[in-house]
Write an enzyme that holds these catalytic residues in place. Structure first.
Site, PDB file in Angstrom:
ATOM      1  N   HIS A   1      74.117  19.861  35.099  1.00 52.94           N
ATOM      2  CA  HIS A   1      73.006  20.133  35.954  1.00 52.94           C
ATOM      3  C   HIS A   1      71.647  20.283  35.394  1.00 52.94           C
ATOM      4  CE1 HIS A   1      74.270  23.842  33.978  1.00 52.94           C
ATOM      5  NE2 HIS A   1      73.197  24.297  34.536  1.00 52.94           N
TER       6      HIS A   1
ATOM      7  N   THR B   1      67.274  16.771  35.646  1.00 60.76           N
ATOM      8  CA  THR B   1      66.905  15.536  34.962  1.00 60.76           C
ATOM      9  C   THR B   1      67.415  15.318  33.406  1.00 60.76           C
ATOM     10  OG1 THR B   1      64.949  16.790  34.279  1.00 60.76           O
ATOM     11  CG2 THR B   1      64.694  15.306  35.885  1.00 60.76           C
ATOM     12  N   ARG B   2      67.584  14.099  32.865  1.00 56.46           N
ATOM     13  CA  ARG B   2      67.961  13.718  31.604  1.00 56.46           C
ATOM     14  C   ARG B   2      67.247  12.584  31.065  1.00 56.46           C
ATOM     15  NH1 ARG B   2      70.387  18.044  32.333  1.00 56.46           N
ATOM     16  NH2 ARG B   2      72.541  18.754  32.079  1.00 56.46           N
TER      17      ARG B   2
ATOM     18  N   LYS C   1      59.239  20.879  32.110  1.00 57.54           N
ATOM     19  CA  LYS C   1      60.442  21.347  31.664  1.00 57.54           C
ATOM     20  C   LYS C   1      60.700  20.942  30.207  1.00 57.54           C
ATOM     21  CE  LYS C   1      65.585  20.191  32.138  1.00 57.54           C
ATOM     22  NZ  LYS C   1      66.445  18.985  32.917  1.00 57.54           N
TER      23      LYS C   1
END
Length: 377
Positions: free
Chosen positions: A44, A47-48, A262
Site C-alpha cells: 500500500h 506509489t512505488r 512523499k
C-alpha cells in the site's frame, strides 16, 4: 472443489501470479488473510519507484526490463494507467557502489542515463540542494507505479479469466502429498495440484508448514507526505528519487495530483512480528524527525508533514529475492523476501511463478533468487 493451483497471498506478487496462471487456463484460487489491496502488508501507499539502471546490481536489469514490458501490457489490456513516466534521479557519491552499479547497468544494457554534478542538478531542479561531492544519475524513461491500482488491475483480469479470490481467509495448515496440496483455513478445506506461496511477512510461518526454515526478517517501515510547492515538486517536472546519504538511503516521489512530496527511508527499521499490532506513524519519536532531517538538508523547500503511514519490509540476509520451487516439492513455487525493492518486479515475478508451476522453467535467468543459497544459514 479442487483447483489446479492455489495461491496463498493475493498481494503484489500473488495477484500477478493469479493472472498469469488463470490466463494459461489453470483453475486458480487466490487466498488472502485480508481483503486486497489492503494496508496490512507491503503493497500500500499509492506509489512505488521503477528504475532500470539498477543500483542493487546489473544482474537485475533483464528482469526489470521484462517487468516494465508487462506493466505496459497491463495498461493496454485494462485501459488503466499504472505507470507514470516521471524519470528517476539517483544521488550519491561518485565512487560509491550505489552510483557505480547504476552506471555499469546503464552501460551494459545501453540504458539512457544523464550524469550530472550537484550544480547541474540544482539548475535543473531548484528544489534540490546537494553537497559538492554528490552526483546524480537521472533515468528519463523510468518513473512511478501506482501500487494499489496495479493490484486491482491484475485482480480484474484474473477474475475475468475465471480465477476465484477468497478474502479474509487465513491459512491454518498446509499439507503436500503425492503431487497434491491440501489447505486448511478457519472454515474450509481446499485442495489443488499445485501451490504458490507469496505471503509477504507471513511467508516464514507458512513455509515452516512445508518443512522450510527460511531466514526472513519482517521490519517496520515508515513513509510520509509533506506539503510542497507544486511549481517545484509537481510530477510533470520533478522526478522520483533515491539519495544515498551519510545518514541513510532515502527515496521519494514528486507531488502527484496535489498529494504532496512523499519520502521514506529504505535502510534501518525495527524487527517486528507481523501478527502483532504495529506502532502507527508518529508513535515512535524518530518517525517524523528522520524524514524531516533529510528534507531540510537536501530538499529544503518542502513544507510541514501532511500525514504518514507504516508498512513492512521482509528482508533476506543478502536482500535479494527468493523466487524458486520448493526443494522437495516441484509443485510448490515460492516468492518471498523482497527486502523493500520488489514491487517494481511484481509483474515479472507473477509471470515467473506461473512458468515455474506450468513448466518448471523460465526464459529469464532467476537462478540468483534460488532458495538453496541459504543452506546452512
Amino acid at each position: 472443489m479442487k483447483y489446479d493451483v492455489i495461491v496463498i497471498g493475493a498481494g503484489s506478487m500473488g495477484m500477478a501470479a493469479g493472472y498469469f496462471l488463470s490466463k494459461s487456463g489453470k483453475k486458480t484460487l487466490l487466498l488472502d488473510s485480508f481483503n486486497p489491496p489492503h494496508n496490512k502488508g507491503s503493497h500500500h501507499g499509492e506509489t512505488r519507484i521503477i528504475r532500470y539502471a539498477y543500483a542493487e546490481g546489473e544482474e537485475y536489469v533483464p528482469f526489470i526490463l521484462r517487468a516494465q514490458q508487462l506493466w505496459d501490457e497491463l495498461e493496454k489490456e485494462t485501459g488503466k494507467q499504472v505507470f507514470i513516466k516521471t524519470g528517476v534521479l539517483n544521488v550519491g557519491k561518485e565512487k560509491s557502489d550505489f552510483i557505480q552499479n547504476i552506471m555499469k547497468s546503464s552501460e551494459k544494457y545501453s540504458l539512457p542515463l544523464d550524469v550530472m554534478d550537484s550544480e547541474e542538478i540544482h539548475q535543473r531542479w531548484s528544489g534540490i540542494t546537494l553537497p559538492n561531492e554528490f552526483i546524480g544519475c537521472y533515468e528519463p524513461t523510468s518513473g512511478v507505479l501506482k501500487c494499489e491500482e496495479s493490484i486491482k488491475a491484475y485482480q480484474e483480469l484474473a477474475e475475468r479469466n475465471g480465477a476465484t479470490i477468497l478474502s479474509n481467509s487465513r491459512v491454518k495448515d498446509i499439507a503436500v502429498q503425492n503431487d497434491a496440496v491440501t489447505i486448511k483455513t478457519d472454515d474450509k478445506i481446499l485442495s489443488a495440484d499445485s501451490l504458490v506461496v507469496t505471503a509477504g511477512a507471513w511467508s516464514g510461518s507458512l513455509l515452516s508448514m512445508l518443512d522450510l526454515d527460511v531466514p526472513l526478517t519482517p521490519v517496520r517501515k515508515t513513509f510520509a507526505w509533506f506539503h510542497a510547492k507544486e511549481a517545484l515538486y509537481h510530477h510533470h517536472h520533478f522526478p522520483a528519487f533515491a539519495f544515498e546519504t551519510p545518514q541513510g538511503l532515502y527515496y521519494g516521489f514528486p507531488s502527484i495530483d496535489g498529494s504532496g512530496l512523499k519520502v521514506g527511508r529504505h535502510d534501518g527499521g525495527e524487527q517486528i512480528n507481523p501478527d502483532e499490532a504495529m506502532k502507527g506513524f508518529g508513535e515512535k519519536q524518530e518517525d517524523e524527525g528522520d524524514l524531516v532531517g533529510f528534507l531540510h538538508q537536501y530538499i529544503p523547500n518542502t513544507g510541514e508533514l501532511k500525514y504518514g503511514k507504516t508498512c513492512m519490509y521482509t528482508l533476506t540476509p543478502d536482500e535479494k529475492f527468493i523466487i524458486d520451487l520448493h526443494p522437495k516439492y516441484s509443485n510448490v513455487a515460492i516468492a518471498a523476501g523482497f527486502s523493500g525493492h520488489g514491487f517494481k518486479f511484481s509483474s515479472a515475478v507473477g509471470q515467473a511463478l506461473s512458468n515455474l508451476i506450468i513448466s518448471g522453467e523460465n526464459d529469464i535467468d532467476i537462478s540468483q533468487f534460488s532458495i538453496n543459497r541459504f543452506k546452512g544459514e
